[in-house]
Design an enzyme around this catalytic site. Structure first.
Site, PDB file in Angstrom:
ATOM      1  N   TYR A  53      -2.390   4.566   4.111  1.00 44.69           N
ATOM      2  CA  TYR A  53      -1.703   3.502   3.501  1.00 44.69           C
ATOM      3  C   TYR A  53      -2.591   2.339   3.026  1.00 44.69           C
ATOM      4  O   TYR A  53      -2.197   1.536   2.209  1.00 44.69           O
ATOM      5  CB  TYR A  53      -0.918   2.509   4.662  1.00 44.69           C
ATOM      6  CG  TYR A  53       0.148   3.632   5.277  1.00 44.69           C
ATOM      7  CD1 TYR A  53       1.291   4.206   4.754  1.00 44.69           C
ATOM      8  CD2 TYR A  53      -0.220   4.087   6.630  1.00 44.69           C
ATOM      9  CE1 TYR A  53       1.902   4.716   5.424  1.00 44.69           C
ATOM     10  CE2 TYR A  53       0.532   5.101   7.162  1.00 44.69           C
ATOM     11  CZ  TYR A  53       1.688   5.365   6.381  1.00 44.69           C
ATOM     12  OH  TYR A  53       2.719   6.155   7.229  1.00 44.69           O
TER      13      TYR A  53
ATOM     14  N   ASP B  79       1.653   9.472  12.901  1.00 48.09           N
ATOM     15  CA  ASP B  79       0.606  10.063  12.114  1.00 48.09           C
ATOM     16  C   ASP B  79      -0.762  10.013  12.849  1.00 48.09           C
ATOM     17  O   ASP B  79      -1.660   9.801  12.363  1.00 48.09           O
ATOM     18  CB  ASP B  79       0.553   9.255  10.772  1.00 48.09           C
ATOM     19  CG  ASP B  79      -0.239  10.228   9.762  1.00 48.09           C
ATOM     20  OD1 ASP B  79      -0.334  11.239   9.840  1.00 48.09           O
ATOM     21  OD2 ASP B  79      -0.723   9.583   9.040  1.00 48.09           O
TER      22      ASP B  79
END
Ligand code: Z3R
Length: 290
Positions: A24, A128
């Site tokens: 991210y 994740d």
């Protein structure tokens, strides 16, 4: 927060070096000028500039706050300030010479499960988990990173630097396109990481695409039958696979894991998500009393 307040807050940190390029955003090592403490700063790019911070992201920030993290929010970037850990598990593997002490494997797995059990009991999924998201400090403490962001932004396909996101830790239900996730998603990833630790950093299912990933899983564990996993054929991206038989003994593939360890590993690596072990149950397993 007003821009000037934000700048004042950020000036508090001296950026030292880039330590990671997460899914991210980038992660930097930084020094707090006020007390000299070392932290990790993570910048999260928020793509939808018109909309500002998505409400889902705000929900996650509130969750992270509850989980005792400190967050700083700007208008286009979100900057999260975390404690600094010396390395991630991937880097730790690189420094190991072909073998990790079985007691260290057990300690890391226990800490991973303790962290997951806590977060799952607060209805937070990671989604994740992978060695790069597990941080290790000098005291041998393992910490989960990037927690909750996966829920705010959805399961990533490509990361911040447009690198393709790894499929190696994804469970078969997600690979077949399941849209409803539960804590079981993190338990599959934990099993893959457990096997990888016991094999000193050799990934268990290093698939190159979704089909290759599923084929590797089924070749080792056997293709699930309809009675084992009745819901499988109704998943959005379900595809038929040959009827592979499970390999007789997982010890051939993970030779350094004790019989109790193999027994526990099999409980993580169950294709049907409803039948996968939970973090809390796993912590009670006899493997931890060896
Ligand atoms: C918070 C979120 C992500 C990361 C944090 C803290 N620290 C990270 S990644 C890190 C990575 C290393 S050292 C610290 S590395 O040098 O082993 N890649």
């Amino acid at each position: 927060m007003k821009a000037i307040d934000f700048l004042k807050k950020m000036n508090k940190y001296e950026k030292l070096e880039k330590i990671g390029e997460g899914t991210y955003g980038m992660v930097f090592k930084a020094k707090n000028r006020e007390n000299q403490s070392i932290v990790a700063l993570k910048k999260v790019r928020l793509d939808d500039e018109e909309e500002g911070i998505p409400s889902s992201a705000l929900r996650e920030i509130c969750l992270l706050k509850e989980l005792k993290h400190i967050n700083i929010v700007s208008d286009k970037k979100l900057i999260l300030v975390f404690e600094y850990c010396d390395q991630d598990l991937k880097k730790y593997f690189d420094s190991c010479d072909g073998m990790i002490d079985p007691n260290i494997v057990r300690s890391f797995l226990r800490q991973l499960l303790c962290g997951l059990s806590y977060c799952h009991s607060h209805h937070v999924l990671h989604r994740d988990l992978k060695p790069q998201n597990l941080l290790i400090n000098k005291n041998g403490e393992l910490k989960l990173a990037d927690f909750g962001l996966a829920r705010a932004f959805g399961i990533p396909v490509r990361c911040y630097s447009s690198e393709v996101v790894t499929l190696w830790y994804r469970p078969p239900d997600v690979l077949f396109g399941a849209k409803i996730y539960s804590t079981s998603i993190d338990m599959w990833s934990s099993g893959c990481i457990f096997a990888e630790m016991a094999n000193a950093g050799k990934p268990l299912f290093p698939g190159s695409d979704v089909e290759d990933e599923l084929r590797r899983i089924f070749k080792l564990l056997g293709t699930p039958t309809e009675s084992e996993w009745p819901e499988m054929i109704n998943l959005p991206d379900y595809k038929h696979f040959p009827n592979y038989q499970p390999i007789a003994n997982l010890s051939y593939v993970i030779p350094n894991l004790s019989p109790k360890g193999i027994y526990l590993l099999k409980k993580f690596l169950v294709c049907n998500p409803l039948k996968r072990i939970s973090a809390e149950q796993a912590l009670k397993h006899g493997y931890f009393n060896e």
